[in-house]
Design a protein around this motif. Structure first.
Motif, short mmCIF file in Angstrom:
data_model
loop_
_atom_site.label_atom_id
_atom_site.label_comp_id
_atom_site.label_asym_id
_atom_site.label_seq_id
_atom_site.Cartn_x
_atom_site.Cartn_y
_atom_site.Cartn_z
N ARG A 1 38.89 40.56 47.94
CA ARG A 1 39.95 40.74 46.96
C ARG A 1 41.19 40.00 47.42
O ARG A 1 41.52 40.01 48.60
CB ARG A 1 40.30 42.23 46.81
N GLU B 1 45.32 42.59 51.40
CA GLU B 1 44.73 41.44 50.72
C GLU B 1 45.54 40.15 50.95
O GLU B 1 46.76 40.18 51.00
CB GLU B 1 44.63 41.69 49.21
N ILE C 1 43.54 39.78 41.85
CA ILE C 1 44.44 40.80 41.32
C ILE C 1 45.76 40.13 40.96
O ILE C 1 46.38 39.47 41.79
CB ILE C 1 44.70 41.91 42.36
N GLN D 1 37.55 32.76 41.51
CA GLN D 1 36.47 33.59 40.98
C GLN D 1 35.12 32.91 41.13
O GLN D 1 34.10 33.59 41.32
CB GLN D 1 36.74 33.92 39.51
N VAL E 1 35.42 35.71 44.45
CA VAL E 1 36.62 36.43 44.86
C VAL E 1 37.16 37.25 43.69
O VAL E 1 37.27 36.74 42.56
CB VAL E 1 37.70 35.45 45.35
N GLU E 2 37.52 38.49 43.93
CA GLU E 2 38.17 39.33 42.92
C GLU E 2 39.68 39.05 42.99
O GLU E 2 40.29 39.21 44.05
CB GLU E 2 37.91 40.81 43.18
#
Length: 241
Positions: free
Chosen positions: A2, A70, A34, A27, A31-32
């Motif tokens: 993340r 993160e 935020i 992405q 990968v996430e």
């Protein structure tokens, strides 16, 4: 994995598609991402103009907004340099010194994160082309991430990178400098454009939105037909992201 994504002011105002493409590049590697909707300026304009106390308020807001473990990914060497290096200088010998140090270690410019942390491997799906590269001052001297961007360009098999002769010279943008000293700024960008034209390329690439606005605007006024493109738009296009 993340990560937090910091879009930058110019990214939010004029380069929204670049921010989206940057997120897609992350992405694509699983990968996430935020996105903090309450994010704002990193504070660099006020810092560069000498408003240090005001800049501290902005910096502290950003550090608190992005609390956590993160990584913080920034599609700009300029803003990344402010957040990674200048925040530490702002809060040196203050109660926030330790927080600024911990925060700075989580900040990555996007190209260095893709190359060094994710170790990406790209298949170039575009047709053969020649490009040149403009290094913005902060990315070159503060964040020191230019090598990663060039490494990604050189990994694209159908892209030939032709270096500028005076790559390390400022394009004349410099944030508020271009507003306060427009004549000097225009003389500087005109020299940069002459260098770009001499390379006989199809594209000018850069990973700095402010420099691109400055150079592309001057090119349009001068009738120069070389295409300008943000590096992360170009990269996303080449690999079909």
């Amino acid at each position: 994995m993340r990560v937090f994504f910091f879009s930058t002011c110019i990214g939010a105002v004029a380069f929204a598609d670049t921010c989206i493409n940057s997120i897609k590049l992350l992405q694509r590697e699983g990968v996430e991402v935020i996105f903090k909707k309450d994010q704002t300026c990193c504070g660099q304009p006020s810092y560069n103009s000498g408003y240090y106390e005001e800049s501290k308020k902005i910096a502290l807001y950003i550090m608190n907004l992005f609390k956590g473990e993160e990584p913080i990914i920034v599609p700009s060497g300029s803003c990344a340099g402010m957040m990674r290096v200048d925040y530490q200088e702002l809060f040196k010998n203050t109660p926030y010194q330790s927080q600024a140090k911990d925060f700075s270690q989580r900040v990555f410019e996007l190209s260095e994160f893709l190359e060094k942390e994710l170790k990406v491997c790209y298949e170039d799906k575009g047709s053969p082309t020649k490009v040149t590269w403009h290094s913005n001052c902060h990315a070159l001297r503060v964040t020191k991430c230019i090598a990663s961007a060039k490494s990604l360009i050189k990994s694209l098999k159908n892209v030939e990178l032709i270096e500028l002769e005076r790559e390390e010279e400022c394009c004349g943008f410099g944030g508020t400098f271009s507003i306060k000293e427009p004549e000097i700024s225009y003389a500087m960008v005109s020299q940069k454009i002459q260098d770009i034209q001499s390379r006989k390329v199809e594209y000018l690439l850069s990973a700095d939105s402010g420099c691109l606005l400055n150079i592309s605007g001057a090119m349009k006024k001068q009738g120069v037909n070389i295409k300008t493109m943000h590096f992360y738009d170009f990269l996303a296009q080449r690999i079909g992201a």
